[in-house]
Design a protein around this motif. Sequence first.
Motif, mmCIF file in Angstrom:
data_model
loop_
_atom_site.group_PDB
_atom_site.id
_atom_site.type_symbol
_atom_site.label_atom_id
_atom_site.label_comp_id
_atom_site.label_asym_id
_atom_site.label_seq_id
_atom_site.Cartn_x
_atom_site.Cartn_y
_atom_site.Cartn_z
ATOM 1 N N ILE A 130 42.567 44.819 36.388
ATOM 2 C CA ILE A 130 42.684 45.670 35.198
ATOM 3 C C ILE A 130 41.290 45.979 34.659
ATOM 4 O O ILE A 130 40.302 45.347 35.057
ATOM 5 N N HIS A 131 41.237 46.928 33.744
ATOM 6 C CA HIS A 131 40.007 47.264 33.038
ATOM 7 C C HIS A 131 40.301 47.371 31.549
ATOM 8 O O HIS A 131 41.415 47.694 31.153
ATOM 9 N N THR A 132 39.276 47.131 30.746
ATOM 10 C CA THR A 132 39.385 47.300 29.305
ATOM 11 C C THR A 132 38.023 47.677 28.742
ATOM 12 O O THR A 132 37.039 47.730 29.479
ATOM 13 N N THR A 133 37.976 47.954 27.459
ATOM 14 C CA THR A 133 36.724 48.328 26.801
ATOM 15 C C THR A 133 36.516 47.460 25.563
ATOM 16 O O THR A 133 37.422 46.741 25.148
ATOM 17 N N ASP A 141 41.418 39.862 24.643
ATOM 18 C CA ASP A 141 41.721 38.454 24.345
ATOM 19 C C ASP A 141 43.064 38.038 24.951
ATOM 20 O O ASP A 141 43.195 36.938 25.502
ATOM 21 N N MET A 142 44.061 38.913 24.861
ATOM 22 C CA MET A 142 45.377 38.611 25.433
ATOM 23 C C MET A 142 45.272 38.436 26.952
ATOM 24 O O MET A 142 45.839 37.510 27.524
ATOM 25 N N TYR A 143 44.535 39.334 27.610
ATOM 26 C CA TYR A 143 44.383 39.235 29.069
ATOM 27 C C TYR A 143 43.754 37.899 29.456
ATOM 28 O O TYR A 143 44.192 37.252 30.412
ATOM 29 N N PHE A 148 43.457 36.200 33.137
ATOM 30 C CA PHE A 148 42.511 37.136 33.740
ATOM 31 C C PHE A 148 41.092 36.641 33.490
ATOM 32 O O PHE A 148 40.805 36.075 32.436
ATOM 33 N N GLN A 149 40.225 36.886 34.487
ATOM 34 C CA GLN A 149 38.823 36.509 34.346
ATOM 35 C C GLN A 149 37.950 37.732 34.553
ATOM 36 O O GLN A 149 38.253 38.590 35.390
ATOM 37 N N ARG A 150 36.866 37.789 33.770
ATOM 38 C CA ARG A 150 35.924 38.900 33.902
ATOM 39 C C ARG A 150 35.427 38.985 35.336
ATOM 40 O O ARG A 150 35.187 37.973 35.980
ATOM 41 N N SER A 151 35.291 40.196 35.819
ATOM 42 C CA SER A 151 34.811 40.438 37.170
ATOM 43 C C SER A 151 33.829 41.607 37.115
ATOM 44 O O SER A 151 34.221 42.776 37.226
ATOM 45 N N GLU A 152 32.569 41.273 36.897
ATOM 46 C CA GLU A 152 31.550 42.292 36.664
ATOM 47 C C GLU A 152 31.412 43.293 37.808
ATOM 48 O O GLU A 152 30.979 44.427 37.589
ATOM 49 N N LEU A 161 31.076 55.570 28.416
ATOM 50 C CA LEU A 161 31.818 54.432 27.871
ATOM 51 C C LEU A 161 31.839 53.288 28.882
ATOM 52 O O LEU A 161 32.362 53.449 29.983
ATOM 53 N N PRO A 162 31.257 52.123 28.538
ATOM 54 C CA PRO A 162 31.326 50.981 29.451
ATOM 55 C C PRO A 162 32.775 50.498 29.606
ATOM 56 O O PRO A 162 33.483 50.330 28.614
ATOM 57 N N VAL A 163 33.195 50.291 30.845
ATOM 58 C CA VAL A 163 34.541 49.818 31.158
ATOM 59 C C VAL A 163 34.394 48.519 31.935
ATOM 60 O O VAL A 163 33.646 48.453 32.913
ATOM 61 N N PHE A 164 35.125 47.491 31.495
ATOM 62 C CA PHE A 164 34.952 46.136 32.018
ATOM 63 C C PHE A 164 36.138 45.710 32.870
ATOM 64 O O PHE A 164 37.282 45.832 32.439
ATOM 65 N N GLY A 165 35.833 45.175 34.070
ATOM 66 C CA GLY A 165 36.877 44.774 35.002
ATOM 67 C C GLY A 165 37.283 43.315 34.856
ATOM 68 O O GLY A 165 36.478 42.459 34.475
ATOM 69 N N PHE A 166 38.551 43.057 35.200
ATOM 70 C CA PHE A 166 39.128 41.706 35.169
ATOM 71 C C PHE A 166 40.000 41.517 36.400
ATOM 72 O O PHE A 166 40.606 42.470 36.900
ATOM 73 N N ARG A 167 40.084 40.282 36.874
ATOM 74 C CA ARG A 167 40.938 39.926 38.000
ATOM 75 C C ARG A 167 41.820 38.740 37.621
ATOM 76 O O ARG A 167 41.404 37.877 36.851
#
Length: 170
Positions: A130-133, A141-143, A148-152, A161-167
């Motif tokens: 997933i991605h979020t901003t 926070d819910m993810y 889910f963990q951050r995946s740069e 707009l910076p978009v941040f990935g999670f796995r």
Amino acid sequence: MSVTVSQAQPKDHTTIGKLMVEVYSNLKGFPSPKEQPKYYDTLGNIGEFTKKESVELLVAKKEDEIVGAVVYIGDMKDYGSGGIATQQKDAAGFRLLAVSQKARGLGVGRLLSMACIEKAKESGLKEMIIHTTESMKVAWDMYERIGFQRSEDLDFEQSGLPVFGFRLGL
């Protein structure tokens, strides 16, 4: 009253599109419809996503009222984001999670997220992406609470707009 999650019907697509536009245009710090008209056109026409084979539009309803929705992608080739996400194999994703203002705090976002995770598990996939901003900190926070963990490596920028990935391993 309980909230149920199911596959959206085509007759619901316009209502879901309006909900998406309303939710995203009211996020503090998120680009406005004037700043990113193409993005909001995409939200307003959310049913178009379902033309791709692996994509489903899931809807959360409280009684007969639509209170949330999310786009589930069963094959990352159909994810449609920047960065490397669309190249990920053996993974599913979800995008464009939206919960109506009046349904906040009822667990609708979590229900929709978990429905996507279950679909991916049932398909035997190994990972959810997933991605979020920054504007979506409540969802972020819910993810993380779900696991889910951050995946740069999945991060990208969309029109400034910076978009941040999670796995999430399944």
